[in-house]
Design a protein around this motif. Structure first.
Motif, PDB file in Angstrom:
ATOM      1  N   VAL A  37     -99.254  79.874 -47.418  1.00 35.46           N
ATOM      2  CA  VAL A  37     -99.601  78.317 -48.885  1.00 35.46           C
ATOM      3  C   VAL A  37     -98.992  79.722 -49.716  1.00 35.46           C
ATOM      4  CG1 VAL A  37    -100.353  77.277 -50.142  1.00 35.46           C
ATOM      5  CG2 VAL A  37    -101.395  77.601 -47.713  1.00 35.46           C
ATOM      6  N   ASP A  38     -97.509  79.486 -49.907  1.00 36.92           N
ATOM      7  CA  ASP A  38     -96.692  79.806 -51.078  1.00 36.92           C
ATOM      8  C   ASP A  38     -96.755  79.588 -52.543  1.00 36.92           C
ATOM      9  OD1 ASP A  38     -95.311  80.886 -52.139  1.00 36.92           O
ATOM     10  OD2 ASP A  38     -93.493  80.885 -50.924  1.00 36.92           O
ATOM     11  N   ILE A  39     -97.418  80.356 -53.664  1.00 38.52           N
ATOM     12  CA  ILE A  39     -97.942  79.953 -54.500  1.00 38.52           C
ATOM     13  C   ILE A  39     -96.986  80.917 -55.360  1.00 38.52           C
ATOM     14  CG2 ILE A  39    -100.367  79.811 -53.911  1.00 38.52           C
ATOM     15  CD1 ILE A  39    -101.506  81.871 -54.577  1.00 38.52           C
ATOM     16  N   THR A  40     -96.338  81.477 -55.029  1.00 45.24           N
ATOM     17  CA  THR A  40     -95.251  81.801 -56.008  1.00 45.24           C
ATOM     18  C   THR A  40     -94.668  81.384 -57.241  1.00 45.24           C
ATOM     19  OG1 THR A  40     -94.431  82.753 -53.973  1.00 45.24           O
ATOM     20  CG2 THR A  40     -92.495  83.043 -55.974  1.00 45.24           C
ATOM     21  N   ARG A  47     -90.217  88.596 -58.441  1.00 42.66           N
ATOM     22  CA  ARG A  47     -89.745  87.270 -58.159  1.00 42.66           C
ATOM     23  C   ARG A  47     -90.160  87.461 -56.646  1.00 42.66           C
ATOM     24  NH1 ARG A  47     -83.977  86.470 -60.550  1.00 42.66           N
ATOM     25  NH2 ARG A  47     -84.892  85.660 -62.802  1.00 42.66           N
ATOM     26  N   TRP A  48     -91.209  88.140 -56.143  1.00 42.29           N
ATOM     27  CA  TRP A  48     -92.226  88.414 -55.454  1.00 42.29           C
ATOM     28  C   TRP A  48     -92.959  87.336 -54.690  1.00 42.29           C
ATOM     29  CZ3 TRP A  48     -90.477  91.117 -51.432  1.00 42.29           C
ATOM     30  CH2 TRP A  48     -89.999  92.719 -51.756  1.00 42.29           C
ATOM     31  N   ARG A  49     -92.631  87.363 -53.498  1.00 44.53           N
ATOM     32  CA  ARG A  49     -93.475  85.958 -53.745  1.00 44.53           C
ATOM     33  C   ARG A  49     -95.043  86.369 -52.920  1.00 44.53           C
ATOM     34  NH1 ARG A  49     -93.279  83.508 -47.115  1.00 44.53           N
ATOM     35  NH2 ARG A  49     -93.226  85.373 -46.117  1.00 44.53           N
ATOM     36  N   GLU A  50     -95.267  85.184 -53.052  1.00 41.18           N
ATOM     37  CA  GLU A  50     -97.151  85.470 -53.763  1.00 41.18           C
ATOM     38  C   GLU A  50     -97.704  84.236 -52.635  1.00 41.18           C
ATOM     39  OE1 GLU A  50     -99.417  85.397 -57.388  1.00 41.18           O
ATOM     40  OE2 GLU A  50     -97.507  85.408 -58.088  1.00 41.18           O
ATOM     41  N   LEU A  51     -98.730  84.436 -51.338  1.00 39.89           N
ATOM     42  CA  LEU A  51     -99.188  83.817 -50.874  1.00 39.89           C
ATOM     43  C   LEU A  51    -100.763  83.427 -51.114  1.00 39.89           C
ATOM     44  CD1 LEU A  51     -98.007  85.241 -47.615  1.00 39.89           C
ATOM     45  CD2 LEU A  51     -96.853  83.715 -48.860  1.00 39.89           C
TER      46      LEU A  51
END
Length: 135
Positions: A37-40, A47-51
């Protein structure tokens, strides 16, 4: 865990009374997957992806390829597929443990060459929570 014999990785299906090994399998595997589940968002650091931890759907797939060897286990697999049953299954991984829980047969394929035996491929997908027990 050191090297193990591939033939010792077993797939078993419960027949209502006991677990029956799916006979004749020459190859088998179990794969675990999880949806992320991507919460970026616009303010994510550089701009790193957050999960979002623990939010995705987890699933397991079991697959095997082999030849017909045991009429009872062949019939059990066939019946489970054609009746759309969800069956209790076990996968025994040597020197690791036993994964068990509900699975449904998602694929059953048959093949044969002119000068060879008839083979089958079976794919099972998890249908609920799985358990793990160490050996």
């Amino acid at each position: 865990m050191g090297a193990q014999k591939g033939k010792d990785l077993l797939i078993k299906i419960h027949d209502g009374a006991t677990y029956v090994a799916v006979a004749g399998l020459r190859s088998r595997k179990i794969a675990f997957n999880a949806e992320l589940v991507d919460i970026t968002h616009a303010e994510s650091a550089d701009r790193w992806r957050e999960l979002l931890a623990g939010a995705g759907i987890r699933r397991a797939s079991i697959s095997g390829r082999g030849l017909f060897k045991d009429a009872a286990s062949d019939a059990l697999v066939r019946q489970a597929f054609f009746n759309g049953l969800i069956s209790d299954c076990q996968v025994i991984v040597p020197d690791f443990g036993t994964i068990s829980g509900p699975f449904q047969i998602a694929g059953l394929e048959f093949a044969g060459e002119h000068n060879g035996e008839v083979t089958f491929d079976v794919t099972l997908e998890s249908a609920g929570a799985l358990g793990f027990a160490t050996l």
